[in-house]
Write a protein that holds these residues in place. Sequence first.
Motif, PDB file in Angstrom:
ATOM      1  N   MET A   1     -35.991  -3.069  -9.604  1.00 41.47           N
ATOM      2  CA  MET A   1     -37.299  -3.393  -9.021  1.00 41.47           C
ATOM      3  C   MET A   1     -37.210  -3.447  -7.495  1.00 41.47           C
ATOM      4  SD  MET A   1     -40.302  -3.956 -10.317  1.00 41.47           S
ATOM      5  CE  MET A   1     -41.884  -4.614  -9.850  1.00 41.47           C
ATOM      6  N   GLU A   2     -36.133  -4.104  -7.007  1.00 42.06           N
ATOM      7  CA  GLU A   2     -35.953  -4.205  -5.555  1.00 42.06           C
ATOM      8  C   GLU A   2     -35.718  -2.835  -4.943  1.00 42.06           C
ATOM      9  OE1 GLU A   2     -32.872  -6.932  -4.683  1.00 42.06           O
ATOM     10  OE2 GLU A   2     -33.946  -8.700  -5.433  1.00 42.06           O
ATOM     11  N   GLU A   3     -34.974  -1.980  -5.692  1.00 46.58           N
ATOM     12  CA  GLU A   3     -34.705  -0.634  -5.192  1.00 46.58           C
ATOM     13  C   GLU A   3     -36.002   0.164  -5.075  1.00 46.58           C
ATOM     14  OE1 GLU A   3     -31.868   1.175  -7.721  1.00 46.58           O
ATOM     15  OE2 GLU A   3     -30.192  -0.074  -7.050  1.00 46.58           O
ATOM     16  N   MET A   4     -36.893  -0.007  -6.057  1.00 48.24           N
ATOM     17  CA  MET A   4     -38.190   0.682  -6.020  1.00 48.24           C
ATOM     18  C   MET A   4     -39.012   0.212  -4.835  1.00 48.24           C
ATOM     19  SD  MET A   4     -39.298   0.784 -10.032  1.00 48.24           S
ATOM     20  CE  MET A   4     -40.900   1.454  -9.581  1.00 48.24           C
ATOM     21  N   GLU A   5     -39.019  -1.112  -4.589  1.00 52.59           N
ATOM     22  CA  GLU A   5     -39.783  -1.655  -3.480  1.00 52.59           C
ATOM     23  C   GLU A   5     -39.210  -1.177  -2.153  1.00 52.59           C
ATOM     24  OE1 GLU A   5     -42.871  -3.468  -1.701  1.00 52.59           O
ATOM     25  OE2 GLU A   5     -42.549  -3.248  -3.859  1.00 52.59           O
ATOM     26  N   SER A   6     -37.876  -1.109  -2.082  1.00 53.17           N
ATOM     27  CA  SER A   6     -37.223  -0.621  -0.864  1.00 53.17           C
ATOM     28  C   SER A   6     -37.563   0.840  -0.602  1.00 53.17           C
ATOM     29  CB  SER A   6     -35.697  -0.793  -0.994  1.00 53.17           C
ATOM     30  OG  SER A   6     -35.049  -0.276   0.138  1.00 53.17           O
ATOM     31  N   ALA A   7     -37.615   1.628  -1.673  1.00 50.02           N
ATOM     32  CA  ALA A   7     -37.960   3.051  -1.534  1.00 50.02           C
ATOM     33  C   ALA A   7     -39.391   3.210  -1.058  1.00 50.02           C
ATOM     34  CB  ALA A   7     -37.751   3.766  -2.863  1.00 50.02           C
ATOM     35  N   LYS A   8     -40.265   2.349  -1.569  1.00 46.04           N
ATOM     36  CA  LYS A   8     -41.672   2.407  -1.152  1.00 46.04           C
ATOM     37  C   LYS A   8     -41.797   2.095   0.340  1.00 46.04           C
ATOM     38  CE  LYS A   8     -43.868   1.177  -5.551  1.00 46.04           C
ATOM     39  NZ  LYS A   8     -44.692   0.158  -6.245  1.00 46.04           N
ATOM     40  N   LYS A   9     -41.063   1.097   0.788  1.00 45.05           N
ATOM     41  CA  LYS A   9     -41.114   0.743   2.208  1.00 45.05           C
ATOM     42  C   LYS A   9     -40.591   1.876   3.080  1.00 45.05           C
ATOM     43  CE  LYS A   9     -40.861  -4.319   2.107  1.00 45.05           C
ATOM     44  NZ  LYS A   9     -40.097  -5.507   2.563  1.00 45.05           N
ATOM     45  N   GLU A  10     -39.471   2.471   2.650  1.00 43.03           N
ATOM     46  CA  GLU A  10     -38.862   3.551   3.418  1.00 43.03           C
ATOM     47  C   GLU A  10     -39.801   4.746   3.522  1.00 43.03           C
ATOM     48  OE1 GLU A  10     -36.174   5.678   5.656  1.00 43.03           O
ATOM     49  OE2 GLU A  10     -36.072   3.568   5.091  1.00 43.03           O
ATOM     50  N   ALA A  11     -40.597   4.963   2.457  1.00 41.24           N
ATOM     51  CA  ALA A  11     -41.510   6.105   2.433  1.00 41.24           C
ATOM     52  C   ALA A  11     -42.671   5.912   3.397  1.00 41.24           C
ATOM     53  CB  ALA A  11     -42.027   6.334   1.021  1.00 41.24           C
ATOM     54  N   LEU A  12     -42.980   4.651   3.710  1.00 44.46           N
ATOM     55  CA  LEU A  12     -44.088   4.372   4.622  1.00 44.46           C
ATOM     56  C   LEU A  12     -43.561   4.377   6.056  1.00 44.46           C
ATOM     57  CD1 LEU A  12     -45.848   1.504   2.630  1.00 44.46           C
ATOM     58  CD2 LEU A  12     -46.636   3.854   2.896  1.00 44.46           C
ATOM     59  N   ARG A  13     -43.714   5.500   6.724  1.00 41.93           N
ATOM     60  CA  ARG A  13     -43.188   5.645   8.084  1.00 41.93           C
ATOM     61  C   ARG A  13     -44.130   4.976   9.098  1.00 41.93           C
ATOM     62  NH1 ARG A  13     -38.092   7.564   7.821  1.00 41.93           N
ATOM     63  NH2 ARG A  13     -38.302   8.792   9.714  1.00 41.93           N
ATOM     64  N   ILE A  14     -43.546   4.252  10.044  1.00 37.67           N
ATOM     65  CA  ILE A  14     -44.318   3.587  11.092  1.00 37.67           C
ATOM     66  C   ILE A  14     -43.965   4.237  12.424  1.00 37.67           C
ATOM     67  CG2 ILE A  14     -44.752   1.407  12.283  1.00 37.67           C
ATOM     68  CD1 ILE A  14     -43.913   0.007   9.665  1.00 37.67           C
ATOM     69  N   LEU A  15     -44.989   4.700  13.125  1.00 36.18           N
ATOM     70  CA  LEU A  15     -44.790   5.359  14.419  1.00 36.18           C
ATOM     71  C   LEU A  15     -44.918   4.323  15.533  1.00 36.18           C
ATOM     72  CD1 LEU A  15     -44.506   7.839  16.270  1.00 36.18           C
ATOM     73  CD2 LEU A  15     -46.984   8.189  16.041  1.00 36.18           C
ATOM     74  N   ILE A  16     -43.879   4.227  16.354  1.00 35.36           N
ATOM     75  CA  ILE A  16     -43.870   3.306  17.491  1.00 35.36           C
ATOM     76  C   ILE A  16     -43.929   4.133  18.776  1.00 35.36           C
ATOM     77  CG2 ILE A  16     -42.580   1.488  18.674  1.00 35.36           C
ATOM     78  CD1 ILE A  16     -41.101   1.014  15.993  1.00 35.36           C
ATOM     79  N   VAL A  17     -44.907   3.827  19.638  1.00 30.83           N
ATOM     80  CA  VAL A  17     -45.093   4.597  20.873  1.00 30.83           C
ATOM     81  C   VAL A  17     -45.189   3.636  22.060  1.00 30.83           C
ATOM     82  CG1 VAL A  17     -46.401   6.415  22.021  1.00 30.83           C
ATOM     83  CG2 VAL A  17     -46.458   6.240  19.515  1.00 30.83           C
ATOM     84  N   ASP A  18     -44.236   3.741  22.975  1.00 35.16           N
ATOM     85  CA  ASP A  18     -44.259   2.904  24.183  1.00 35.16           C
ATOM     86  C   ASP A  18     -43.388   3.598  25.226  1.00 35.16           C
ATOM     87  OD1 ASP A  18     -43.913   0.828  26.171  1.00 35.16           O
ATOM     88  OD2 ASP A  18     -44.526  -0.609  24.633  1.00 35.16           O
ATOM     89  N   ASP A  19     -43.860   3.633  26.465  1.00 30.78           N
ATOM     90  CA  ASP A  19     -43.103   4.325  27.501  1.00 30.78           C
ATOM     91  C   ASP A  19     -41.910   3.511  27.994  1.00 30.78           C
ATOM     92  OD1 ASP A  19     -45.130   2.588  28.593  1.00 30.78           O
ATOM     93  OD2 ASP A  19     -44.680   3.415  30.570  1.00 30.78           O
ATOM     94  N   ILE A  20     -41.783   2.270  27.535  1.00 24.00           N
ATOM     95  CA  ILE A  20     -40.641   1.436  27.904  1.00 24.00           C
ATOM     96  C   ILE A  20     -39.652   1.427  26.748  1.00 24.00           C
ATOM     97  CG2 ILE A  20     -39.899  -0.897  28.539  1.00 24.00           C
ATOM     98  CD1 ILE A  20     -42.637  -1.313  29.796  1.00 24.00           C
ATOM     99  N   ASP A  21     -38.455   1.945  27.001  1.00 21.03           N
ATOM    100  CA  ASP A  21     -37.454   2.077  25.940  1.00 21.03           C
ATOM    101  C   ASP A  21     -37.128   0.758  25.261  1.00 21.03           C
ATOM    102  OD1 ASP A  21     -37.278   4.786  26.392  1.00 21.03           O
ATOM    103  OD2 ASP A  21     -35.582   4.624  27.778  1.00 21.03           O
ATOM    104  N   MET A  22     -37.060  -0.320  26.050  1.00 19.98           N
ATOM    105  CA  MET A  22     -36.694  -1.618  25.502  1.00 19.98           C
ATOM    106  C   MET A  22     -37.692  -2.079  24.442  1.00 19.98           C
ATOM    107  SD  MET A  22     -34.523  -4.065  25.412  1.00 19.98           S
ATOM    108  CE  MET A  22     -33.536  -3.765  26.879  1.00 19.98           C
ATOM    109  N   ASN A  23     -39.004  -1.864  24.713  1.00 19.47           N
ATOM    110  CA  ASN A  23     -40.036  -2.276  23.742  1.00 19.47           C
ATOM    111  C   ASN A  23     -39.899  -1.485  22.442  1.00 19.47           C
ATOM    112  OD1 ASN A  23     -41.186  -4.138  25.486  1.00 19.47           O
ATOM    113  ND2 ASN A  23     -42.645  -2.650  26.336  1.00 19.47           N
ATOM    114  N   VAL A  24     -39.627  -0.204  22.587  1.00 16.40           N
ATOM    115  CA  VAL A  24     -39.450   0.637  21.402  1.00 16.40           C
ATOM    116  C   VAL A  24     -38.260   0.162  20.588  1.00 16.40           C
ATOM    117  CG1 VAL A  24     -38.904   2.962  20.573  1.00 16.40           C
ATOM    118  CG2 VAL A  24     -40.500   2.659  22.473  1.00 16.40           C
TER     119      VAL A  24
END
Length: 359
Positions: A1-24
């Motif tokens: 069950m945990e593996e399935m939930e982990s796979a679901k999270k991994e599949a949901l890609r989050i795009l992070i955009v910031d011109d400051i490397d540290m924030n990214v």
Amino acid sequence: MEEMESAKKEALRILIVDDIDMNVEILNNIISQEGYGTMCATSVRQALELMKEATPALILSDLSMPEIDGLEFCRMLKDDPETRDIPFVFISVLNTSEEKKQAFQAGAVDFIPKPFDPVEVIMRVSNHLSSYRLRQQMAEHNRMMHRLIETKQEQVEQEQRNVLTAISKIIQRCNPAEGNHLGNVGYNCGMLAQGLQLLSAYEDEINDEFVETIATAAGIHDIGSFVLSGNKFPSDAWSRERGSEYLIKCADTAKDVLEDICAGQKPGRFLSMAITIATVHYAHFDGTGYPALKGKDIPLEVRIASLANDFDHLTAGKTKMGKRSVEECIEMINEGAGTWYDPDLVKVFNKIWRQLRRD
């Protein structure tokens, strides 16, 4: 069950955009440790390139960036049907009400203040991803229901088409002297419709579906006369020359018979057009027929069926004028342009009449 939930999270890609490397880097660490997949960019242009390879489920973007800022980035995505549903969250210090107003007007759903609180970041990310997944599931459910409805409608239409074809065959068997009149009319309607399709004035009205439909629907255009005459056509089959009282009875009878086929279901395209043709094909282009429709107020399928019906009757000698040569029949059709028939249709008829079937 945990593996399935982990796979679901991994599949949901989050795009992070910031011109400051540290924030990214900070956001990437917080989100990655929670098990979500990330896509990182230090400019909007870089972010757009990443989105060509994979579509994120959530976008976290800084507001103030060189070249293209966060507001413009957000507006760009919201203007595109392919990306407008992706939740857009600003990561910035929004100090004024005006800045917040601009952010939400651009299409943002939330903002995460700097400096970042890991607990707050994860809670906001999780909430928006849950909402996104729910919307995706609802959209998929709606698409599935739409496909089911379309399939059911197609089944209903095919059933009604089969019934119309069967009725046409029954009428022809009961009237062997008529030859292949109904089949000729249906085929010729399709040919005339195809001819009109080549004219720019009709390209929006006629498509392949229209051609297919009229070829079947026109095959029972005289069902009202057939039923009223005791399953036998009268000796003068060109019934449009009869009195208006008889034509009214024919139209009413045709409507009742064909609507009974529905059995409580909504008429599909074949049956709907069949009803229109069977009840209105006694109309004349100049408005003198029944019903008293005139010109382009007469449905296009009716104008086509009326000419196809009369041409077959004329060439078969099924009018009070008796048998005429094909040339004489063509001349009579042309004489009726603007009175009985649509002039545009007559022009097409003159070009393709050799391709039309006749007894």
